[in-house]
Write a protein that holds these residues in place. Structure first.
Motif, mmCIF file in Angstrom:
data_model
loop_
_atom_site.group_PDB
_atom_site.id
_atom_site.type_symbol
_atom_site.label_atom_id
_atom_site.label_comp_id
_atom_site.label_asym_id
_atom_site.label_seq_id
_atom_site.Cartn_x
_atom_site.Cartn_y
_atom_site.Cartn_z
ATOM 1 N N GLN A 157 0.832 -1.204 0.000
ATOM 2 C CA GLN A 157 0.000 0.000 0.000
ATOM 3 C C GLN A 157 0.867 1.254 0.000
ATOM 4 O O GLN A 157 0.544 2.247 -0.645
ATOM 5 N N GLU A 158 1.996 1.180 0.737
ATOM 6 C CA GLU A 158 2.887 2.329 0.803
ATOM 7 C C GLU A 158 4.294 1.867 1.151
ATOM 8 O O GLU A 158 4.494 0.769 1.675
ATOM 9 N N ILE A 159 5.266 2.713 0.811
ATOM 10 C CA ILE A 159 6.636 2.484 1.248
ATOM 11 C C ILE A 159 6.777 3.129 2.622
ATOM 12 O O ILE A 159 6.520 4.317 2.781
ATOM 13 N N GLY A 160 7.182 2.338 3.581
ATOM 14 C CA GLY A 160 7.175 2.808 4.965
ATOM 15 C C GLY A 160 8.191 3.874 5.276
ATOM 16 O O GLY A 160 8.035 4.649 6.227
ATOM 17 N N PHE A 161 9.266 3.926 4.501
ATOM 18 C CA PHE A 161 10.314 4.902 4.788
ATOM 19 C C PHE A 161 11.193 5.065 3.551
ATOM 20 O O PHE A 161 11.047 4.348 2.561
ATOM 21 N N ALA A 162 12.118 6.035 3.612
ATOM 22 C CA ALA A 162 13.159 6.211 2.593
ATOM 23 C C ALA A 162 12.588 6.312 1.185
ATOM 24 O O ALA A 162 12.962 5.562 0.283
ATOM 25 N N ASN A 163 11.700 7.258 0.972
ATOM 26 C CA ASN A 163 11.130 7.439 -0.361
ATOM 27 C C ASN A 163 12.180 7.819 -1.402
ATOM 28 O O ASN A 163 11.948 7.714 -2.597
ATOM 29 N N HIS A 164 13.351 8.267 -0.923
ATOM 30 C CA HIS A 164 14.423 8.628 -1.846
ATOM 31 C C HIS A 164 14.841 7.423 -2.691
ATOM 32 O O HIS A 164 15.293 7.575 -3.816
ATOM 33 N N TYR A 165 14.686 6.226 -2.132
ATOM 34 C CA TYR A 165 15.006 4.997 -2.858
ATOM 35 C C TYR A 165 13.765 4.112 -2.941
ATOM 36 O O TYR A 165 13.811 2.926 -2.661
ATOM 37 N N SER A 166 12.679 4.695 -3.384
ATOM 38 C CA SER A 166 11.408 3.963 -3.377
ATOM 39 C C SER A 166 11.388 2.804 -4.367
ATOM 40 O O SER A 166 10.554 1.910 -4.257
#
Length: 514
Positions: free
Chosen positions: A425-434
């Motif tokens: 559903q979502e990336i929990g952290f570190a969207n910089h390296y999604s």
């Protein structure tokens, strides 16, 4: 051939997109020596820029000291470029006043939508005594800019060159003829052409422009230039030599030799992603970033471009993964330690049959096909193809996991796994390296509300000299582990059970658990 034809070499300026505008002095000196003895009239040596947040090398700013050196050693006319989007008339005292007498021409890179603003800038540049080139980008899309072509007559008496720029490398000879005719009917200034080589049309388009009467054409040594690159100067000169232009091929060979190591290092030139982008007038900048990114496979880039061509956010969508709780999780990375300690890792799993096992990569999946633990396979980049190679349909069991929809590089899933594939559903952290496999694996572990995340196969890289790919991956993993520890260490233990050089990982021996 047009006796007035001027040839402009822009190797240092356009080629700088690969080197961040840094060229060592030996290459530059060899380049200038050669150009002094070749039938080239103008050398576009770099940009003049206001301070940038990103690193730009020597020829990204082309400081006064560099131009003085070039002026003293170069017998040809020297050109610098301004990016219109970043330059205003009020900036010219900083950008151009110090180089009066050092540069002969200033070419301004222009988005057609900013024509009116660019014309004001061109007038200000002209008033400072420079020849002015009006480099108008996105030639294959000019028809989409309402009223743009009708304004070209305003350039008369202001600019010394109107350059048609095939930014996407997608125009055809017929396009050249038609557009040249329109430009010629509305302007009295010389007309130039700057082509890119996405569709390998650089030479034929340039020759077509010359046949139409173009006054200037651009090329670069070995075709060095942004994305797929430009027309090769050596190819243009060889063809024009056949038409009577005198060329010293020994000198030409010397400058090619000087730039050959750069070609071997950066490997510019066209390929299928660049071909697709050229045919569809997609920006070079984005495709160049994808092609140079180690995380993106060739196929995933083609898939992303195909989605872009079809105007869809992604080519597939899957159900969201339902939450599963697990007290502990194991993540298997692609380092050698996953194989060196294979039997211990399998025994550790055997003792914890309900512990989910997350495969960051499908590199070693065949070695774990007999374990009974719930298995999750991260599908990012080229992992679907790798999984298909390493695991047969009859050997597969488990769940494939994708990043959240839409995925920038599109979606690919093994045919045998489509019914058991889900997306987070979502990336929990570190969207910089999604779009990283490790980000996906750690986010999946977090979604399981686990207390202990065990990792194996995150060895790190030993040695003082790392390849660019190794350095990128090392920096990525270090960032991800540090971010995870900073945000979740109060409730989740992140432990490597095999040796690791990543300082943010707590290392324990897997053998103490057996």
């Amino acid at each position: 051939m047009n006796s007035r034809l001027k040839i402009l070499d822009c190797t240092l300026r356009d080629g700088g997109y690969y080197t961040s505008w840094d060229f060592n002095s030996h290459i530059v000196d060899a380049y200038i020596r050669a150009m002094n003895n070749l039938p080239v009239d103008y050398l576009e040596v770099g940009y003049r820029n206001t301070p940038s947040k990103e690193y730009l090398g020597k020829f990204g700013y082309t400081p006064v000291s560099v131009l003085k050196h070039l002026r003293n050693s170069c017998s040809k006319k020297i050109v610098v470029m301004l990016n219109e989007k970043d330059a205003r008339p009020t900036d010219l005292d900083l950008l151009l006043r110090p180089i009066q007498g050092l540069a002969d021409m200033v070419r301004v890179a222009i988005d057609p939508k900013n024509f009116d603003r660019a014309l004001v800038l061109a007038e200000a540049v002209k008033a400072m005594g420079f020849e002015v080139g009006f480099n108008t980008m996105y030639m294959s899309k000019w028809h989409e800019y309402k009223g743009f072509l009708d304004k070209l007559s305003l350039l008369n008496g202001v600019v010394d060159l109107f350059c048609m720029v095939d930014s996407f490398g997608g125009v055809s000879p017929q396009d050249i003829k038609e557009i040249y005719g329109v430009v010629k009917s509305k302007t009295t200034c010389p007309i130039g052409f700057h082509g890119h080589n996405n569709l390998q049309m650089g030479l034929v388009n340039t020759l077509t422009a010359i046949a139409c009467g173009a006054d200037y054409v651009d090329a670069t040594i070995l075709g060095m230039g942004r994305g797929a690159g430009n027309l090769n100067m050596e190819l243009l000169l060889t063809y024009l030599n056949k038409e009577g232009l005198e060329v010293d091929f020994n000198v030409l060979g010397d400058v090619i030799t000087a730039f050959q190591p750069l070609l071997e290092r950066y490997k510019w030139g066209t390929n299928l992603p660049y071909m697709i982008s050229g045919a569809n007038s997609f920006p070079q900048k984005e495709v160049m970033e994808w092609v140079s990114n180690r995380a993106y496979s060739f196929n995933s880039i083609v898939r992303a471009l195909d989605n872009k061509r079809n105007k869809v956010a992604d080519n597939a969508r899957y159900p969201q993964l339902l939450a599963v709780e697990a007290g502990e999780v194991m993540i298997i990375g692609g380092g050698n330690s996953s194989m060196e300690h294979l039997e211990a890792i399998k025994e550790f799993m055997l003792n914890r049959p309900s512990m989910p096992v997350i495969f960051v990569t499908a590199r070693y999946v065949a070695h774990f096909k007999e374990i009974v633990n719930p298995k999750y396979y991260c599908l990012v980049g080229n992992e679907s193809k790798r999984m298909t190679r390493n695991l047969k349909a009859e050997e597969y069991e488990g769940t494939c996991v994708l990043p959240p929809y839409p995925r920038m590089m599109g979606t690919e899933v093994p045919a045998y796994a489509k019914e058991s594939t889900f997306e987070l559903q979502e990336i929990g952290f570190a969207n910089h390296y999604s779009d990283s496999c490790t980000t996906l694996a750690l986010s999946l572990a977090l979604s399981m509300r686990t207390s202990n995340v065990y990792v194996v196969g995150y060895d790190g890289y030993k040695g003082e000299v790392l390849s660019e790919k190794e350095m990128d991956l090392s920096n990525e993993n270090r960032f991800l582990f540090e971010t995870f520890q900073r945000e979740y260490s109060d409730r989740v233990n992140l432990i490597s059970l095999t040796p690791s050089l990543y300082k943010s990982l707590k290392v324990e021996s897997i053998y103490q658990y057996l």
